[in-house]
Write a protein that holds these residues in place. Structure first.
Motif, PDB file in Angstrom:
ATOM      1  N   LEU A 201       0.777  -1.111   0.083  1.00  0.00           N
ATOM      2  CA  LEU A 201       0.243  -0.103   0.084  1.00  0.00           C
ATOM      3  C   LEU A 201       0.870   1.630   0.249  1.00  0.00           C
ATOM      4  O   LEU A 201       0.604   2.354  -1.053  1.00  0.00           O
ATOM      5  N   ASN A 202       1.728   1.407   0.838  1.00  0.00           N
ATOM      6  CA  ASN A 202       2.689   2.351   0.828  1.00  0.00           C
ATOM      7  C   ASN A 202       3.488   3.068  -1.046  1.00  0.00           C
ATOM      8  O   ASN A 202       4.029   3.836  -1.124  1.00  0.00           O
ATOM      9  N   GLY A 203       3.835   1.474  -1.299  1.00  0.00           N
ATOM     10  CA  GLY A 203       4.404   1.560  -2.786  1.00  0.00           C
ATOM     11  C   GLY A 203       3.171   2.600  -3.461  1.00  0.00           C
ATOM     12  O   GLY A 203       3.864   2.894  -4.093  1.00  0.00           O
ATOM     13  N   TYR A 204       1.876   2.675  -3.503  1.00  0.00           N
ATOM     14  CA  TYR A 204       1.275   3.060  -3.676  1.00  0.00           C
ATOM     15  C   TYR A 204       0.555   4.713  -3.628  1.00  0.00           C
ATOM     16  O   TYR A 204      -0.400   5.385  -3.951  1.00  0.00           O
ATOM     17  N   GLY A 205       1.572   5.146  -2.522  1.00  0.00           N
ATOM     18  CA  GLY A 205       1.222   6.359  -1.761  1.00  0.00           C
ATOM     19  C   GLY A 205      -0.213   6.786  -0.574  1.00  0.00           C
ATOM     20  O   GLY A 205      -0.178   7.182  -0.188  1.00  0.00           O
ATOM     21  N   ILE A 206      -0.431   5.219  -0.545  1.00  0.00           N
ATOM     22  CA  ILE A 206      -1.449   5.293   0.806  1.00  0.00           C
ATOM     23  C   ILE A 206      -0.591   3.937   2.350  1.00  0.00           C
ATOM     24  O   ILE A 206      -0.342   3.488   1.782  1.00  0.00           O
ATOM     25  N   ALA A 207      -1.248   5.586   2.868  1.00  0.00           N
ATOM     26  CA  ALA A 207      -0.582   4.861   4.711  1.00  0.00           C
ATOM     27  C   ALA A 207      -1.942   4.155   4.929  1.00  0.00           C
ATOM     28  O   ALA A 207      -3.097   4.786   5.246  1.00  0.00           O
ATOM     29  N   VAL A 208      -1.611   3.461   6.326  1.00  0.00           N
ATOM     30  CA  VAL A 208      -2.268   2.596   6.679  1.00  0.00           C
ATOM     31  C   VAL A 208      -3.073   3.069   8.138  1.00  0.00           C
ATOM     32  O   VAL A 208      -2.245   3.636   8.729  1.00  0.00           O
ATOM     33  N   THR A 209      -4.303   3.300   8.178  1.00  0.00           N
ATOM     34  CA  THR A 209      -4.885   4.058   8.950  1.00  0.00           C
ATOM     35  C   THR A 209      -5.081   3.491  10.384  1.00  0.00           C
ATOM     36  O   THR A 209      -5.358   3.953  11.351  1.00  0.00           O
ATOM     37  N   GLY A 210      -5.288   2.388   9.787  1.00  0.00           N
ATOM     38  CA  GLY A 210      -6.055   0.991  10.962  1.00  0.00           C
ATOM     39  C   GLY A 210      -5.959  -0.509  10.510  1.00  0.00           C
ATOM     40  O   GLY A 210      -5.687  -0.593   9.247  1.00  0.00           O
ATOM     41  N   VAL A 211      -6.097  -1.230  11.291  1.00  0.00           N
ATOM     42  CA  VAL A 211      -6.218  -2.657  11.019  1.00  0.00           C
ATOM     43  C   VAL A 211      -6.794  -3.373  12.102  1.00  0.00           C
ATOM     44  O   VAL A 211      -7.255  -2.927  13.113  1.00  0.00           O
ATOM     45  N   ILE A 212      -8.380  -3.822  10.804  1.00  0.00           N
ATOM     46  CA  ILE A 212      -9.309  -4.411  11.488  1.00  0.00           C
ATOM     47  C   ILE A 212      -9.247  -6.201  11.936  1.00  0.00           C
ATOM     48  O   ILE A 212      -8.889  -6.543  10.072  1.00  0.00           O
ATOM     49  N   PRO A 213      -9.258  -6.680  12.950  1.00  0.00           N
ATOM     50  CA  PRO A 213      -9.096  -8.505  12.855  1.00  0.00           C
ATOM     51  C   PRO A 213     -10.087  -8.892  12.126  1.00  0.00           C
ATOM     52  O   PRO A 213     -11.180  -8.384  12.140  1.00  0.00           O
ATOM     53  N   TYR A 214      -9.670 -10.027  12.011  1.00  0.00           N
ATOM     54  CA  TYR A 214     -11.025 -11.245  11.519  1.00  0.00           C
ATOM     55  C   TYR A 214     -11.550 -11.461  12.009  1.00  0.00           C
ATOM     56  O   TYR A 214     -10.949 -11.547  13.270  1.00  0.00           O
ATOM     57  N   ASP A 215     -12.939 -11.467  12.449  1.00  0.00           N
ATOM     58  CA  ASP A 215     -13.734 -11.463  13.517  1.00  0.00           C
ATOM     59  C   ASP A 215     -15.103 -11.472  13.643  1.00  0.00           C
ATOM     60  O   ASP A 215     -15.213 -11.703  12.175  1.00  0.00           O
ATOM     61  N   THR A 216     -15.101 -13.429  13.598  1.00  0.00           N
ATOM     62  CA  THR A 216     -16.749 -13.690  13.382  1.00  0.00           C
ATOM     63  C   THR A 216     -18.130 -13.412  14.151  1.00  0.00           C
ATOM     64  O   THR A 216     -18.805 -13.913  13.387  1.00  0.00           O
ATOM     65  N   ALA A 217     -17.635 -12.866  14.901  1.00  0.00           N
ATOM     66  CA  ALA A 217     -18.709 -12.015  15.468  1.00  0.00           C
ATOM     67  C   ALA A 217     -19.259 -11.563  14.384  1.00  0.00           C
ATOM     68  O   ALA A 217     -20.993 -10.907  14.187  1.00  0.00           O
ATOM     69  N   LEU A 218     -18.746 -10.695  13.514  1.00  0.00           N
ATOM     70  CA  LEU A 218     -19.222  -9.587  12.592  1.00  0.00           C
ATOM     71  C   LEU A 218     -20.152 -10.627  11.578  1.00  0.00           C
ATOM     72  O   LEU A 218     -21.341 -10.594  10.830  1.00  0.00           O
ATOM     73  N   ILE A 219     -19.797 -12.060  10.848  1.00  0.00           N
ATOM     74  CA  ILE A 219     -20.795 -13.502  10.864  1.00  0.00           C
ATOM     75  C   ILE A 219     -21.593 -13.446  10.960  1.00  0.00           C
ATOM     76  O   ILE A 219     -22.999 -13.941  10.427  1.00  0.00           O
ATOM     77  N   GLN A 220     -21.952 -13.265  12.320  1.00  0.00           N
ATOM     78  CA  GLN A 220     -23.143 -13.916  12.753  1.00  0.00           C
ATOM     79  C   GLN A 220     -24.068 -12.936  12.838  1.00  0.00           C
ATOM     80  O   GLN A 220     -25.172 -12.946  13.175  1.00  0.00           O
ATOM     81  N   ALA A 221     -23.456 -11.932  13.122  1.00  0.00           N
ATOM     82  CA  ALA A 221     -23.973 -10.199  13.091  1.00  0.00           C
ATOM     83  C   ALA A 221     -25.011 -10.344  12.290  1.00  0.00           C
ATOM     84  O   ALA A 221     -26.142 -10.106  12.122  1.00  0.00           O
ATOM     85  N   ASP A 222     -24.543 -10.809  10.039  1.00  0.00           N
ATOM     86  CA  ASP A 222     -25.164 -10.618   9.033  1.00  0.00           C
ATOM     87  C   ASP A 222     -25.870 -12.161   9.387  1.00  0.00           C
ATOM     88  O   ASP A 222     -26.853 -12.183   8.972  1.00  0.00           O
ATOM     89  N   MET A 223     -25.817 -12.562   9.954  1.00  0.00           N
ATOM     90  CA  MET A 223     -26.768 -14.473   9.747  1.00  0.00           C
ATOM     91  C   MET A 223     -27.626 -14.259  11.337  1.00  0.00           C
ATOM     92  O   MET A 223     -29.532 -14.897  11.134  1.00  0.00           O
ATOM     93  N   ASP A 224     -27.427 -13.048  12.097  1.00  0.00           N
ATOM     94  CA  ASP A 224     -28.469 -12.629  12.780  1.00  0.00           C
ATOM     95  C   ASP A 224     -29.117 -11.044  12.553  1.00  0.00           C
ATOM     96  O   ASP A 224     -30.556 -10.907  12.895  1.00  0.00           O
ATOM     97  N   ASN A 225     -28.837 -10.426  11.498  1.00  0.00           N
ATOM     98  CA  ASN A 225     -29.866  -9.932  10.296  1.00  0.00           C
ATOM     99  C   ASN A 225     -29.811  -8.859  11.325  1.00  0.00           C
ATOM    100  O   ASN A 225     -30.498  -7.458  12.022  1.00  0.00           O
ATOM    101  N   ILE A 226     -28.441  -8.096  12.234  1.00  0.00           N
ATOM    102  CA  ILE A 226     -28.281  -6.871  12.852  1.00  0.00           C
ATOM    103  C   ILE A 226     -27.463  -6.667  12.907  1.00  0.00           C
ATOM    104  O   ILE A 226     -26.051  -7.140  11.914  1.00  0.00           O
ATOM    105  N   ALA A 227     -27.516  -4.805  12.811  1.00  0.00           N
ATOM    106  CA  ALA A 227     -26.280  -4.043  12.145  1.00  0.00           C
ATOM    107  C   ALA A 227     -24.546  -4.422  13.832  1.00  0.00           C
ATOM    108  O   ALA A 227     -24.542  -5.260  14.891  1.00  0.00           O
TER     109      ALA A 227
END
Length: 251
Positions: A201-227
């Protein structure tokens, strides 16, 4: 008030991040306007809004009245009442506006709907006192030079994978052509060390603002149809940290 455009390759999680950041900011007391500018129109579910508001591009009569029809269109149609009339208020009092899609011919679209949406974005980005979270498709089609000076940062969401990183580079290149200068990458669904991704990404001139880990809670939220924010988890906490970084840089 900060104005944030969020883009990235389809499927990387930018809509989840857009909706979650909007809810986080609203819970901190900000007046937040979330704009769904992605043709897939999934921001409502990421916010927890159960009923999708009518996409603006389907308001044919209003667009023709405001922006013109019959091959003649106005460059500056009246749009200052649109958020109040057609936005819907969701959880945490986030207001949501859905732009919809424009059918483009082979050479692009110069039409009343396009003129109307660009005028609306200029208005909400340059003239409103709300925090604006703009969930975009993987490009800059909705934006123009008259709008970009009001955008504080473009966040480009990537996931581990060459295509996602290459798309981020193309988005940054397109955005620079319309004078967006401040970028930040969010590495989503991260597992393990992300230094290689960060280097590319730095090679494209884009700095990293943050990193979000893989989280199964997001998959479960989608399964439960909630935000996602209503499910919680490590990914949501990482998004809170990202907002803190953006806030500090904007002060």
């Amino acid at each position: 008030m900060v104005k944030i455009a969020i883009s990235g390759k389809g499927g990387v999680g930018k809509t989840t991040i857009s909706g979650t950041l909007a809810r986080i900011l609203a819970r901190e007391g900000y007046d937040v306007l979330a704009i769904d500018a992605d043709p897939s129109m999934n921001l409502a579910s990421a916010l927890g809004v159960k009923k999708l508001p009518e996409p603006l591009t389907e308001l044919k009569e209003l667009i023709d009245e405001r922006a013109g029809a019959g091959g003649i269109f106005k460059l500056n149609p009246k749009v200052d009442d649109i958020v109040e009339r057609f936005g819907v208020t969701g959880p945490d009092n986030v207001k949501l506006l859905v732009l919809g899609t424009i059918e483009r011919g082979g050479s692009g679209c110069m039409c009343p709907a396009s003129s109307f949406l660009k005028a609306l974005l200029r208005h909400v980005i340059l003239k409103t006192n709300s925090v604006v979270i703009l969930d975009m498709e993987a490009g800059v089609e909705h934006l123009g030079r008259g709008t970009t000076k009001g955008i504080d940062i473009m966040l480009i969401v990537v996931e581990p994978g060459a295509r996602s990183i290459e798309t981020a580079g193309r988005i940054a290149e397109l955005a620079r052509h319309i004078d967006i200068r401040r970028f930040g990458a969010i590495i989503n669904k991260a597992v393990g060390d992300v230094k290689e991704i960060e280097g590319k990404l730095n090679g494209y001139g884009i700095a990293v603002t943050g990193v979000i880990p893989y989280d199964t809670a997001l998959i479960q939220a989608d399964m439960d149809n909630i935000a996602p924010i209503d499910k919680g988890g490590a990914a949501i906490e990482a998004m809170r940290d990202i907002w803190e970084k953006i806030l500090k840089r904007s002060e």
